[in-house]
Design a protein around this motif. Structure first.
Motif, PDB file in Angstrom:
ATOM      1  N   ASP A   1     -15.024   2.027   9.694  1.00 56.36           N
ATOM      2  CA  ASP A   1     -14.234   2.013   8.466  1.00 56.36           C
ATOM      3  C   ASP A   1     -12.962   1.229   8.781  1.00 56.36           C
ATOM      4  OD1 ASP A   1     -12.948   2.517   6.122  1.00 56.36           O
ATOM      5  OD2 ASP A   1     -12.987   4.704   6.282  1.00 56.36           O
TER       6      ASP A   1
ATOM      7  N   THR B   1      -7.419  -7.048  -1.412  1.00 65.91           N
ATOM      8  CA  THR B   1      -7.526  -5.588  -1.512  1.00 65.91           C
ATOM      9  C   THR B   1      -8.547  -5.127  -2.545  1.00 65.91           C
ATOM     10  OG1 THR B   1      -5.663  -5.546  -3.063  1.00 65.91           O
ATOM     11  CG2 THR B   1      -5.161  -5.260  -0.720  1.00 65.91           C
TER      12      THR B   1
ATOM     13  N   HIS C   1      -2.722   6.120  -0.573  1.00 63.58           N
ATOM     14  CA  HIS C   1      -3.721   5.342  -1.313  1.00 63.58           C
ATOM     15  C   HIS C   1      -5.082   5.411  -0.622  1.00 63.58           C
ATOM     16  CE1 HIS C   1      -5.826   1.671  -2.762  1.00 63.58           C
ATOM     17  NE2 HIS C   1      -5.270   2.032  -3.893  1.00 63.58           N
ATOM     18  N   ASN C   2      -6.143   5.455  -1.427  1.00 64.68           N
ATOM     19  CA  ASN C   2      -7.499   5.503  -0.890  1.00 64.68           C
ATOM     20  C   ASN C   2      -8.362   4.530  -1.694  1.00 64.68           C
ATOM     21  OD1 ASN C   2     -10.071   6.110   0.067  1.00 64.68           O
ATOM     22  ND2 ASN C   2      -9.643   8.302   0.235  1.00 64.68           N
ATOM     23  N   SER C   3      -8.725   3.430  -1.079  1.00 63.75           N
ATOM     24  CA  SER C   3      -9.528   2.413  -1.767  1.00 63.75           C
ATOM     25  C   SER C   3     -11.019   2.611  -1.568  1.00 63.75           C
ATOM     26  CB  SER C   3      -9.124   1.011  -1.291  1.00 63.75           C
ATOM     27  OG  SER C   3      -9.242   0.891   0.111  1.00 63.75           O
ATOM     28  N   ALA C   4     -11.423   3.628  -0.790  1.00 64.63           N
ATOM     29  CA  ALA C   4     -12.849   3.839  -0.520  1.00 64.63           C
ATOM     30  C   ALA C   4     -13.674   4.040  -1.788  1.00 64.63           C
ATOM     31  CB  ALA C   4     -13.039   5.009   0.436  1.00 64.63           C
TER      32      ALA C   4
ATOM     33  N   ARG D   1      -9.742  -2.981   2.855  1.00 68.23           N
ATOM     34  CA  ARG D   1     -10.524  -2.004   3.619  1.00 68.23           C
ATOM     35  C   ARG D   1     -11.999  -2.312   3.437  1.00 68.23           C
ATOM     36  NH1 ARG D   1      -9.951   4.576   2.745  1.00 68.23           N
ATOM     37  NH2 ARG D   1     -11.518   5.248   4.302  1.00 68.23           N
TER      38      ARG D   1
ATOM     39  N   ARG E   1      -9.672  -1.250   8.372  1.00 60.14           N
ATOM     40  CA  ARG E   1      -8.560  -1.695   7.536  1.00 60.14           C
ATOM     41  C   ARG E   1      -7.972  -2.963   8.134  1.00 60.14           C
ATOM     42  NH1 ARG E   1     -10.195   3.760   8.105  1.00 60.14           N
ATOM     43  NH2 ARG E   1      -9.095   5.112   6.646  1.00 60.14           N
TER      44      ARG E   1
ATOM     45  N   ILE F   1       0.840  -1.195   0.000  1.00 58.12           N
ATOM     46  CA  ILE F   1       0.000   0.000   0.000  1.00 58.12           C
ATOM     47  C   ILE F   1       0.875   1.245   0.000  1.00 58.12           C
ATOM     48  CG2 ILE F   1      -0.165   0.032   2.527  1.00 58.12           C
ATOM     49  CD1 ILE F   1      -2.974   1.181   2.220  1.00 58.12           C
TER      50      ILE F   1
ATOM     51  N   ASP G   1      -6.471   5.245   3.061  1.00 55.81           N
ATOM     52  CA  ASP G   1      -6.423   3.978   3.786  1.00 55.81           C
ATOM     53  C   ASP G   1      -5.579   4.096   5.053  1.00 55.81           C
ATOM     54  OD1 ASP G   1      -7.977   2.868   1.804  1.00 55.81           O
ATOM     55  OD2 ASP G   1      -6.278   2.072   0.688  1.00 55.81           O
TER      56      ASP G   1
ATOM     57  N   PHE H   1      -0.783  -5.027   3.885  1.00 56.81           N
ATOM     58  CA  PHE H   1      -2.148  -4.505   3.763  1.00 56.81           C
ATOM     59  C   PHE H   1      -3.069  -5.577   3.197  1.00 56.81           C
ATOM     60  CE2 PHE H   1      -5.343  -1.840   1.387  1.00 56.81           C
ATOM     61  CZ  PHE H   1      -5.969  -1.354   2.512  1.00 56.81           C
TER      62      PHE H   1
END
Length: 606
Positions: free
Chosen positions: A241, A324, A132-135, A229, A243, A128, A152, A226
């Motif tokens: 939220d 992921t 990084h933002n996987s939302a 999420r 992780r 990761i 994240d 990682f």
């Protein structure tokens, strides 16, 4: 119909958004309770109007969890089937005393606190990037209305996750571990420092920042991998939220994880495939991300492994991709929420009563399925539900019929538009059918034979399953509950709620019937209750008995007030529901009326 409930069973707490309701006539007596029979309609109308101006939901609280794993010993590897994972993980069964997911199986972890942002952590988790933002890749049904979610690796996320790991298991990924063997003075000293840190955290004597400084501990995030999420679904007002990080913890480490009794009832190393089998047999309940991680590990093997099961630093790319980017865990536009085999929860936004904002629709069945309670009539939401039914069919689970627990609008709001799109037969209790016949012409809703008490419906498919029907009047005349025999799970509709208390509103609501229905359901011995609103309820029989006991305790207080000369719900309410805020007074008074009617029928008001 529900009013918000305090974590202590039965106490009513303030609504999330006040809703003013016209109360019944002050001169009403137990024998004339029909005069206020429209209170339910007024409540639901007010809820519908409030829904359009309701504030946005609270942002989910950041949290993290650690998936501890280790390779199997050589003697265990030789006995593996070809599909075996080659590893085991450490999971815990959360204490049943915990307000959130008590009694559930999970990986060690928890919510991030404000103090965690001050703790220094060296290194970076593998797999990761820092920003990084996987939302945005999550299903829209999970993230809509929440605004922009943080990256994240939000501030304090790593430190908070490691703090929870220390609290719950007594271990930490420390830079010092590389220089310490499994035995000797250094190992014993490190073990003692970790034990002291855990004790101080559990007793709330120190913050993690104080502990790592005073005990000379260096938190090392580079040992983490990682693992994805996940957002908790909108089953209630509390959302997280979360992780996930994988952490290799071999047997040679000087300190091994032990579940802290304050946090967990059980902690154990277990093969992922064994854990999944426990879930399939109803011996464990776990949230979707836990089950997904277990499945991926069981199919892909350890995160860092070669053909001889020798641990190395190369990451298994297929495993990481599946963890992921968990699109395989979706059901069309929804994340698949299957807490028990054969019971899939689909929370739909509805104009219901706070603190609930959603009504749970369900897909029941291990092979073929039935859809229960399509409560949302919004066109966009109906489109999503249609897509979910199509996805279920594409996965080998066609939906054969629509069933209804009862007629209230937050449970049937999507029935007509859904039937216009999917020509599925609709079944419900005869009383519910009669109440809903005015919804449409005969050609729009295909009413099939009414569901009757004691009926057993055999669903085909692979594997087949059996659903038993129970008539449970009290909240509504035609209320039904459904038990999936294979997992001993009970879909309870509005007989119970895990985030509120059920309102019994005379004249249709009848407290004698309601208590009798609860008692009957308790005798079924269901392991899990699936309510119309909120997450599942474990220990079904015990919880139902608890609900009955609390109702009778409330009734004793009402009878005491009556004997002291207070003969009207408005006068009794301050004595019995003293914790209820003014907007909920009419609901509390309807509960009192239901109890007065019951006491009058029993001849106790003479």
């Amino acid at each position: 119909m529900r009013v918000a409930e305090h974590p202590h069973p039965g106490k009513i707490r303030p609504m999330a958004k006040p809703t003013q309701i016209v109360p019944p006539t002050p001169n009403e007596t137990p024998a004339t309770s029909a005069a206020a029979s429209n209170i339910y309609e007024k409540v639901m109308e007010a809820a519908h109007l409030a829904a359009s101006t309701a504030p946005p939901p609270r942002p989910p609280r950041a949290s993290g969890a650690i998936v501890l794993w280790r390779a199997l010993e050589a003697t265990e590897k030789t006995s593996l089937e070809p599909s075996g994972s080659g590893c085991e993980v450490f999971w815990i069964r959360r204490s049943r005393k915990l307000a959130f997911m008590g009694g559930w199986y999970a990986f060690p972890g928890g919510a991030i606190s404000r103090n965690d942002t001050t703790v220094e952590v060296i290194g970076q988790p593998r797999g990761i990037e820092a920003t990084h933002n996987s939302a945005p890749q999550m299903p829209a049904t999970l993230i809509e209305g929440l605004g922009e979610l943080p990256p994240d690796l939000a501030p304090g996320l790593l430190a908070g996750t490691l703090r929870e790991l220390l609290e719950e298991t007594g271990i930490l990924p420390l830079a010092q571990l590389a220089a310490v063997g499994s035995q000797g003075g250094d190992a014993a000293q490190l073990a003692a420092r970790l034990a002291e840190g855990q004790r101080r955290l559990l007793n709330r004597e120190s913050t993690l920042n104080d502990i790592v400084g005073e005990l000379n501990l260096t938190l090392d995030a580079s040992q983490l991998l990682f693992g994805g999420r996940w957002l908790t679904p909108p089953l209630g007002p509390r959302r997280f939220d979360n992780r996930f990080f994988l952490l290799h913890w071999p047997r040679e480490r000087p300190v091994q994880p032990l579940a802290a009794p304050q946090e967990a009832e059980l902690g154990e190393w277990i093969r992922p495939e064994t854990a999944i089998e426990r879930w399939r047999h109803g011996e464990a309940i776990a949230a979707p991300p836990i089950l997904h991680i277990l499945r991926v590990l069981s199919e892909e093997g350890p995160p860092e492994v070669d053909e001889a099961f020798a641990i190395k630093h190369d990451v298994n790319p297929r495993l990481v991709a599946r963890l992921t980017q968990p699109d395989e865990a979706n059901l069309g536009p929804y994340r698949r929420i299957e807490f028990r085999p054969g019971v899939i929860t689909i929370p739909l936004p509805t104009a219901t009563l706070p603190p609930a904002s959603h009504t749970n629709a369900y897909l029941l069945g291990l092979g073929d399925r039935v859809l229960v309670d399509p409560g949302c009539g919004d066109e966009h939401q109906v489109d999503r539900l249609v897509a979910a039914l199509a996805a279920s069919a594409a996965q080998g689970h066609p939906v054969r019929e629509i069933w209804l627990t009862h007629h209230h609008p937050d449970h049937v709001g999507g029935l007509l538009p859904l039937c216009r799109r999917n020509r599925l037969p609709v079944r419900a209790h005869a009383a519910t059918v009669e109440r809903l016949r005015g919804l449409s012409t005969a050609s729009e809703i295909q009413w099939a034979a009414p569901l009757v008490d004691g009926e057993r419906v055999e669903l085909g498919g692979d594997p087949p399953s059996t659903i038993q029907v129970f008539h449970t009047p009290g909240h509504a005349t035609g209320h039904l509950c459904f038990r999936l025999d294979e997992s001993n799970s009970l879909l309870a509709g509005d007989m119970v709620s895990s985030i509120s208390t059920i309102v019994v509103d005379p004249p249709e609501g009848n407290m004698d019937d309601y208590l009798a229905s609860l008692s009957r359901l308790a005798r079924l011995g269901a392991t899990t209750l699936f309510p119309g609103h909120g997450p599942p309820i474990l220990d079904g029989e015990a919880k139902l008995e608890e609900f009955i006991e609390h109702r009778l305790w409330r009734e004793d207080r009402i009878l005491e007030a009556w004997k002291e000369g207070l003969h009207h719900p408005e006068a009794i309410r301050p004595r019995v529901y003293d914790e209820v805020p003014e907007p909920a007074w009419p609901l509390a008074e309807r509960q009192i009326q239901a109890h007065l009617d019951r006491l009058e029928r029993a001849g106790k008001l003479d």
